[in-house]
Design a protein around this motif. Sequence first.
Motif, PDB file in Angstrom:
ATOM      1  N   LEU A  11       0.832  -1.199   0.000  1.00 51.80           N
ATOM      2  CA  LEU A  11       0.000   0.000   0.000  1.00 51.80           C
ATOM      3  C   LEU A  11       0.872   1.257   0.000  1.00 51.80           C
ATOM      4  N   ASP A  12       1.983   1.226   0.723  1.00 50.63           N
ATOM      5  CA  ASP A  12       2.900   2.374   0.750  1.00 50.63           C
ATOM      6  C   ASP A  12       3.461   2.668  -0.637  1.00 50.63           C
ATOM      7  N   GLU A  13       3.821   1.604  -1.363  1.00 54.67           N
ATOM      8  CA  GLU A  13       4.352   1.807  -2.705  1.00 54.67           C
ATOM      9  C   GLU A  13       3.269   2.380  -3.629  1.00 54.67           C
ATOM     10  N   ALA A  14       2.049   1.851  -3.510  1.00 52.55           N
ATOM     11  CA  ALA A  14       0.933   2.374  -4.313  1.00 52.55           C
ATOM     12  C   ALA A  14       0.714   3.850  -4.005  1.00 52.55           C
ATOM     13  N   SER A  15       0.735   4.184  -2.732  1.00 55.37           N
ATOM     14  CA  SER A  15       0.531   5.565  -2.308  1.00 55.37           C
ATOM     15  C   SER A  15       1.634   6.480  -2.835  1.00 55.37           C
ATOM     16  N   SER A  16       2.873   6.000  -2.805  1.00 61.80           N
ATOM     17  CA  SER A  16       3.986   6.841  -3.259  1.00 61.80           C
ATOM     18  C   SER A  16       3.889   7.151  -4.749  1.00 61.80           C
ATOM     19  N   ILE A  17       3.214   6.280  -5.496  1.00 58.27           N
ATOM     20  CA  ILE A  17       3.047   6.507  -6.931  1.00 58.27           C
ATOM     21  C   ILE A  17       1.791   7.341  -7.208  1.00 58.27           C
ATOM     22  N   LEU A  18       0.684   6.990  -6.564  1.00 58.17           N
ATOM     23  CA  LEU A  18      -0.585   7.665  -6.844  1.00 58.17           C
ATOM     24  C   LEU A  18      -0.707   9.036  -6.193  1.00 58.17           C
ATOM     25  N   VAL A  19       0.087   9.277  -5.167  1.00 60.03           N
ATOM     26  CA  VAL A  19       0.161  10.594  -4.525  1.00 60.03           C
ATOM     27  C   VAL A  19       1.633  11.015  -4.586  1.00 60.03           C
ATOM     28  N   PRO A  20       2.136  11.293  -5.796  1.00 66.33           N
ATOM     29  CA  PRO A  20       3.573  11.507  -5.970  1.00 66.33           C
ATOM     30  C   PRO A  20       4.079  12.765  -5.260  1.00 66.33           C
ATOM     31  N   LEU A  46       7.570  19.331 -13.335  1.00 67.18           N
ATOM     32  CA  LEU A  46       6.995  18.279 -12.485  1.00 67.18           C
ATOM     33  C   LEU A  46       6.938  18.723 -11.028  1.00 67.18           C
ATOM     34  N   GLN A  47       7.992  19.402 -10.562  1.00 66.33           N
ATOM     35  CA  GLN A  47       8.004  19.901  -9.180  1.00 66.33           C
ATOM     36  C   GLN A  47       6.875  20.912  -8.963  1.00 66.33           C
ATOM     37  N   ASP A  48       6.679  21.785  -9.942  1.00 63.83           N
ATOM     38  CA  ASP A  48       5.611  22.774  -9.839  1.00 63.83           C
ATOM     39  C   ASP A  48       4.241  22.084  -9.845  1.00 63.83           C
ATOM     40  N   PHE A  49       4.066  21.083 -10.705  1.00 61.60           N
ATOM     41  CA  PHE A  49       2.818  20.320 -10.751  1.00 61.60           C
ATOM     42  C   PHE A  49       2.548  19.662  -9.403  1.00 61.60           C
ATOM     43  N   ILE A  50       3.553  19.031  -8.825  1.00 64.88           N
ATOM     44  CA  ILE A  50       3.409  18.384  -7.515  1.00 64.88           C
ATOM     45  C   ILE A  50       3.012  19.415  -6.467  1.00 64.88           C
ATOM     46  N   HIS A  51       3.677  20.568  -6.501  1.00 63.69           N
ATOM     47  CA  HIS A  51       3.368  21.624  -5.534  1.00 63.69           C
ATOM     48  C   HIS A  51       1.907  22.072  -5.637  1.00 63.69           C
ATOM     49  N   VAL A  52       1.410  22.215  -6.852  1.00 64.35           N
ATOM     50  CA  VAL A  52       0.048  22.712  -7.063  1.00 64.35           C
ATOM     51  C   VAL A  52      -1.003  21.615  -6.868  1.00 64.35           C
ATOM     52  N   MET A  53      -0.716  20.397  -7.344  1.00 64.36           N
ATOM     53  CA  MET A  53      -1.747  19.362  -7.411  1.00 64.36           C
ATOM     54  C   MET A  53      -1.617  18.242  -6.371  1.00 64.36           C
ATOM     55  N   CYS A  54      -0.468  18.088  -5.763  1.00 65.73           N
ATOM     56  CA  CYS A  54      -0.253  16.877  -4.963  1.00 65.73           C
ATOM     57  C   CYS A  54       0.181  17.121  -3.526  1.00 65.73           C
TER      58      CYS A  54
END
Length: 160
Positions: A11-20, A46-54
């Motif tokens: 589950l941790d691996e799934a989470s690390s991918i689906l909530v990058p 990608l960093q900006d996308f993560i900051h805004v969306m994740c």
Amino acid sequence: MENGLFRVSSLDEASSILVPQTPDKLRELMKLSFVRPARGVPTWFLQDFIHVMCTDHIEEKRELLEAILKGRQLSDLPKIQQQPTLILWGEQDQVFPLELGHRLKRHIGENAQMVVIKNAGHAVNLEKAKEFGKHLKAFLIDTTKSCPNSPLASREKIHL
């Protein structure tokens, strides 16, 4: 994970991918979500996308993911009765493999219509936007004609 979600060990691996939370994990998610993922996307983007969306509500997203995956059974889902249901699925979905779509259709029953879109992955609405829209529009128009009590049918015109 067995019997459904893409192949990860925990589950941790799934989470690390689906909530990058890193560009590498977001790249991994993109590879799983698209048949032809974008290549050469700059790390800063990608960093900006993560900051805004994740970055908001990370724990809530992980808890939701755990609830979805932990002991999930289609038999636990309520039946959708007397409501037309459209299931649009990417033929090459690596996040939720096609067999899950077929199982969902069998669970819903005769009110379900399933459309498998070729050469599309999990992000079918982005990869095959025109085909996705065509099927959705046809379903909505047909639903308003065949179900006069539908909330959509009460509108005089549907603009899609």
